[in-house]
Write a protein that holds these residues in place. Structure first.
Motif, PDB file in Angstrom:
ATOM      1  N   MET A   1       0.851  -1.173   0.000  1.00 28.01           N
ATOM      2  CA  MET A   1       0.000   0.000   0.000  1.00 28.01           C
ATOM      3  C   MET A   1       0.895   1.232   0.000  1.00 28.01           C
ATOM      4  O   MET A   1       1.815   1.336   0.800  1.00 28.01           O
ATOM      5  CB  MET A   1      -0.897  -0.034   1.251  1.00 28.01           C
ATOM      6  CG  MET A   1      -1.738   1.211   1.413  1.00 28.01           C
ATOM      7  SD  MET A   1      -2.782   1.253   2.895  1.00 28.01           S
ATOM      8  CE  MET A   1      -3.756  -0.184   2.715  1.00 28.01           C
ATOM      9  N   SER A   2       0.605   2.133  -0.892  1.00 28.72           N
ATOM     10  CA  SER A   2       1.402   3.356  -0.965  1.00 28.72           C
ATOM     11  C   SER A   2       1.103   4.231   0.246  1.00 28.72           C
ATOM     12  O   SER A   2       0.034   4.099   0.869  1.00 28.72           O
ATOM     13  CB  SER A   2       1.086   4.109  -2.247  1.00 28.72           C
ATOM     14  OG  SER A   2      -0.182   4.729  -2.148  1.00 28.72           O
ATOM     15  N   PRO A   3       2.009   5.139   0.581  1.00 30.80           N
ATOM     16  CA  PRO A   3       1.750   6.051   1.710  1.00 30.80           C
ATOM     17  C   PRO A   3       0.473   6.879   1.509  1.00 30.80           C
ATOM     18  O   PRO A   3      -0.252   7.145   2.461  1.00 30.80           O
ATOM     19  CB  PRO A   3       2.985   6.949   1.735  1.00 30.80           C
ATOM     20  CG  PRO A   3       4.059   6.154   1.067  1.00 30.80           C
ATOM     21  CD  PRO A   3       3.355   5.303   0.051  1.00 30.80           C
ATOM     22  N   GLU A   4       0.181   7.252   0.256  1.00 35.20           N
ATOM     23  CA  GLU A   4      -1.029   8.017  -0.035  1.00 35.20           C
ATOM     24  C   GLU A   4      -2.275   7.186   0.239  1.00 35.20           C
ATOM     25  O   GLU A   4      -3.257   7.670   0.803  1.00 35.20           O
ATOM     26  CB  GLU A   4      -1.046   8.504  -1.496  1.00 35.20           C
ATOM     27  CG  GLU A   4       0.057   9.488  -1.834  1.00 35.20           C
ATOM     28  CD  GLU A   4       1.395   8.797  -2.140  1.00 35.20           C
ATOM     29  OE1 GLU A   4       1.411   7.606  -2.501  1.00 35.20           O
ATOM     30  OE2 GLU A   4       2.425   9.471  -2.001  1.00 35.20           O
ATOM     31  N   GLU A   5      -2.253   5.913  -0.197  1.00 29.77           N
ATOM     32  CA  GLU A   5      -3.390   5.021   0.054  1.00 29.77           C
ATOM     33  C   GLU A   5      -3.589   4.801   1.549  1.00 29.77           C
ATOM     34  O   GLU A   5      -4.721   4.801   2.030  1.00 29.77           O
ATOM     35  CB  GLU A   5      -3.177   3.671  -0.639  1.00 29.77           C
ATOM     36  CG  GLU A   5      -3.257   3.712  -2.138  1.00 29.77           C
ATOM     37  CD  GLU A   5      -2.877   2.383  -2.766  1.00 29.77           C
ATOM     38  OE1 GLU A   5      -3.553   2.006  -3.733  1.00 29.77           O
ATOM     39  OE2 GLU A   5      -1.921   1.737  -2.295  1.00 29.77           O
TER      40      GLU A   5
END
Length: 146
Positions: A1-5
């Motif tokens: 999971m990306s930091p934005e997600e």
């Protein structure tokens, strides 16, 4: 999971008066790693890290994650549903001989979907569909044995 997600997820949970618990994160991670997995398989994966997480926690977490549109379930046959984080833009092809699950584009069912909508006013969600049959390998093995 990306930091934005991850930040979006935390924000969504916060807006609903919830928080991202370690158990929720473990369940989400397990679903991502396993791709198509039953709650029992997810629980086994989570318990490798945290043995105290039980199946009830996994089911509740999956229900919450599905309400948040983070996971989706599909019934691939009899028994428990299979969960995935990917948007199901495909139909599942389940071999009743070996259990293999393949994916095919939903567009293969466009004619059926149009016919159902015209004739019955029914809108097909092909992305939530599993078709049972026999995979190519099992068909070939059957033909060799005849």
């Amino acid at each position: 999971m990306s930091p934005e997600e991850a930040a979006r997820l935390r924000q969504t949970l916060h807006e609903r008066g919830l928080r991202m618990t370690p158990q929720r994160q473990l369940v989400l991670d397990a679903v991502r790693e396993l791709e198509h997995a039953t709650p029992e398989q997810i629980c086994q994966r989570v318990q490798r890290v945290t043995p105290t997480v039980n199946i009830t926690t996994v089911y509740r977490t999956l229900e919450l994650l599905e309400k948040l549109n983070l996971v989706r379930h599909t019934h691939l046959g009899h028994g428990a549903p299979s969960y995935s984080v990917e948007q199901h833009e495909h139909v599942h092809l389940v071999c009743h001989s070996c259990g293999r699950v393949d994916e095919a584009p939903c567009e293969l069912l466009d004619d059926l979907a149009r016919s159902l909508e015209r004739g019955r006013g029914f809108r097909l969600d092909a992305s939530h569909l599993a078709l049972s049959g026999t995979c190519r390998d099992c068909v070939e093995a059957e033909e060799e044995n005849q």
